[in-house]
Design a protein around this motif. Structure first.
Motif, PDB file in Angstrom:
ATOM      1  N   ARG A 214      -2.521  -2.581   3.094  1.00 26.12           N
ATOM      2  CA  ARG A 214      -3.813  -3.480   2.839  1.00 26.12           C
ATOM      3  C   ARG A 214      -4.630  -3.782   4.153  1.00 26.12           C
ATOM      4  NH1 ARG A 214      -7.973  -5.394  -0.941  1.00 26.12           N
ATOM      5  NH2 ARG A 214      -6.740  -4.737  -2.256  1.00 26.12           N
ATOM      6  N   ASP A 215      -5.539  -3.892   4.460  1.00 25.32           N
ATOM      7  CA  ASP A 215      -6.020  -4.086   6.353  1.00 25.32           C
ATOM      8  C   ASP A 215      -4.860  -4.086   7.562  1.00 25.32           C
ATOM      9  OD1 ASP A 215      -8.507  -5.604   5.042  1.00 25.32           O
ATOM     10  OD2 ASP A 215      -7.125  -7.184   4.658  1.00 25.32           O
ATOM     11  N   GLY A 216      -4.243  -2.807   7.067  1.00 26.22           N
ATOM     12  CA  GLY A 216      -2.936  -1.692   7.454  1.00 26.22           C
ATOM     13  C   GLY A 216      -1.828  -2.531   7.883  1.00 26.22           C
ATOM     14  N   MET A 217      -1.356  -3.105   7.207  1.00 24.38           N
ATOM     15  CA  MET A 217      -0.351  -4.094   6.670  1.00 24.38           C
ATOM     16  C   MET A 217       0.103  -3.485   5.509  1.00 24.38           C
ATOM     17  SD  MET A 217      -1.041  -7.246   8.626  1.00 24.38           S
ATOM     18  CE  MET A 217      -2.958  -8.594   7.305  1.00 24.38           C
ATOM     19  N   ILE A 218       1.608  -3.832   5.631  1.00 26.37           N
ATOM     20  CA  ILE A 218       2.353  -3.251   3.594  1.00 26.37           C
ATOM     21  C   ILE A 218       2.370  -4.809   3.390  1.00 26.37           C
ATOM     22  CG2 ILE A 218       4.341  -3.031   2.778  1.00 26.37           C
ATOM     23  CD1 ILE A 218       4.924  -0.812   4.924  1.00 26.37           C
ATOM     24  N   THR A 219       1.759  -4.504   2.115  1.00 24.66           N
ATOM     25  CA  THR A 219       1.208  -6.298   1.446  1.00 24.66           C
ATOM     26  C   THR A 219       1.877  -6.669   0.629  1.00 24.66           C
ATOM     27  OG1 THR A 219      -0.319  -5.120   0.359  1.00 24.66           O
ATOM     28  CG2 THR A 219      -0.496  -6.267   2.014  1.00 24.66           C
ATOM     29  N   ASN A 220       2.967  -5.241  -0.025  1.00 25.28           N
ATOM     30  CA  ASN A 220       4.080  -5.794  -1.061  1.00 25.28           C
ATOM     31  C   ASN A 220       4.524  -4.013  -1.719  1.00 25.28           C
ATOM     32  OD1 ASN A 220       5.064  -6.953  -3.526  1.00 25.28           O
ATOM     33  ND2 ASN A 220       3.385  -6.035  -4.800  1.00 25.28           N
ATOM     34  N   VAL A 221       5.753  -4.398  -2.107  1.00 27.27           N
ATOM     35  CA  VAL A 221       6.765  -3.317  -2.539  1.00 27.27           C
ATOM     36  C   VAL A 221       7.356  -3.570  -4.112  1.00 27.27           C
ATOM     37  CG1 VAL A 221       8.684  -2.325  -2.133  1.00 27.27           C
ATOM     38  CG2 VAL A 221       7.331  -2.636  -0.356  1.00 27.27           C
ATOM     39  N   GLU A 222       6.572  -2.441  -4.634  1.00 24.72           N
ATOM     40  CA  GLU A 222       7.652  -2.500  -6.881  1.00 24.72           C
ATOM     41  C   GLU A 222       8.464  -1.345  -6.888  1.00 24.72           C
ATOM     42  OE1 GLU A 222       3.885  -2.988  -8.756  1.00 24.72           O
ATOM     43  OE2 GLU A 222       3.236  -5.409  -7.977  1.00 24.72           O
ATOM     44  N   THR A 223       8.927  -1.916  -7.107  1.00 24.00           N
ATOM     45  CA  THR A 223       9.726  -0.672  -8.165  1.00 24.00           C
ATOM     46  C   THR A 223       8.173   0.181  -9.278  1.00 24.00           C
ATOM     47  OG1 THR A 223      11.754  -1.555  -8.396  1.00 24.00           O
ATOM     48  CG2 THR A 223      11.690   0.502 -10.069  1.00 24.00           C
ATOM     49  N   GLY A 224       8.694   1.515  -9.328  1.00 28.84           N
ATOM     50  CA  GLY A 224       7.476   2.088  -9.870  1.00 28.84           C
ATOM     51  C   GLY A 224       7.967   2.085 -11.202  1.00 28.84           C
ATOM     52  N   GLY A 225       7.239   2.355 -12.139  1.00 26.19           N
ATOM     53  CA  GLY A 225       7.065   2.999 -13.164  1.00 26.19           C
ATOM     54  C   GLY A 225       7.874   3.704 -13.855  1.00 26.19           C
ATOM     55  N   GLU A 226       8.458   5.141 -13.163  1.00 22.58           N
ATOM     56  CA  GLU A 226       9.393   5.928 -13.768  1.00 22.58           C
ATOM     57  C   GLU A 226       9.300   6.888 -14.065  1.00 22.58           C
ATOM     58  OE1 GLU A 226      13.803   5.423 -11.882  1.00 22.58           O
ATOM     59  OE2 GLU A 226      12.953   3.613 -12.602  1.00 22.58           O
ATOM     60  N   GLY A 227       7.388   6.852 -14.927  1.00 21.86           N
ATOM     61  CA  GLY A 227       7.138   7.836 -16.210  1.00 21.86           C
ATOM     62  C   GLY A 227       6.312   7.268 -16.759  1.00 21.86           C
ATOM     63  N   ASP A 228       5.839   6.056 -16.333  1.00 22.27           N
ATOM     64  CA  ASP A 228       5.153   5.366 -17.295  1.00 22.27           C
ATOM     65  C   ASP A 228       3.546   5.473 -17.323  1.00 22.27           C
ATOM     66  OD1 ASP A 228       6.446   3.154 -17.940  1.00 22.27           O
ATOM     67  OD2 ASP A 228       5.767   1.476 -16.260  1.00 22.27           O
TER      68      ASP A 228
END
Length: 233
Positions: A214-228
């Motif tokens: 967002r706005d040219g910056m990494i604001t968050n990193v999350e583990t994905g759902g891996e198949g949700d």
């Protein structure tokens, strides 16, 4: 595989400097499946273009497989794009006057591979994506999903280490999107690193890690759902 250190990207408009990316630090490991999400204008496509060597950062360091490619010349970057990276785009980017087989052969022409081997590898790539019966069809004879499968075959034909997909399901219906994401999942399970830029949560849920911009910056990193996504579709 990928390490971005202090990456910025700015454009000069008149006397004003517009910052598109601001001090990006990012690592993507070999064999990962990563999604990059963010609203329109967030910088996610610019980030993908830099990762894919389609654009250069204004400042910062880009390590690809441990090699600093930040100062590579255009010809050196073109070689990386052709050999190490496969691209899949929302609008397929197929040449309308070439059939599916010839479209898939294109990256190998640029790589200097002989005609016989090109044809054999292109056939194998189309078989892999389930289009062995559509090899000689022109793009206007293919459905949207089939066109995207041709694009995936073209992306994998040089056996790249990395596949970059920019909104790969944006022009497809829900059922076809599901099938295309399954294709990326299969490629990732075989060892290919996959990075998908998307604004759709259902698509991002396929990834094992989701990076929010967002706005040219990494604001968050999350583990994905891996198949949700399988359930939401």
């Amino acid at each position: 595989m990928i390490e971005l250190i202090g990456i910025t990207k700015s454009y000069q408009i008149g006397k004003e400097s517009i910052d598109i990316l601001k001090n990006i630090h990012l690592e993507i490991n070999d064999g990962e499946f990563v999604a990059i999400m963010g609203p329109s204008g967030s910088g996610k496509s610019t980030l993908m273009n830099i990762i894919g060597c389609l654009d250069r950062p204004t400042s910062g360091t880009y390590l690809f497989d441990g090699e600093d490619i930040s100062t590579y010349k255009d010809q050196q970057l073109a070689k990386i794009r052709n050999v190490a990276i496969g691209f899949v785009f929302q609008q397929f980017q197929l040449l309308p006057r070439l059939n599916a087989l010839k479209n898939v052969e294109l990256p190998m022409i640029y790589a200097g591979i002989g005609k016989k081997e090109r044809e054999q590898r292109a056939k194998e790539a189309l078989e892999k994506v389930g289009l062995s019966d559509r090899m000689h069809h022109m793009p206007n004879e293919l459905s949207g999903g089939q066109k995207q499968r041709v694009a995936i075959a073209r992306a994998i034909v040089n056996h790249p280490k990395l596949i970059l997909a920019d909104e790969p399901t944006g022009a497809l219906d829900t059922k076809t999107s599901f099938a295309i994401m399954e294709q990326f999942t299969e490629l990732n399970q075989e060892g290919t690193t996959v990075v998908v830029v998307t604004h759709e949560q259902e698509v991002a849920d396929y990834a094992k890690r989701v990076i929010f911009v967002r706005d040219g910056m990494i604001t968050n990193v999350e583990t994905g759902g891996e198949g949700d996504i399988h359930e939401s579709y």
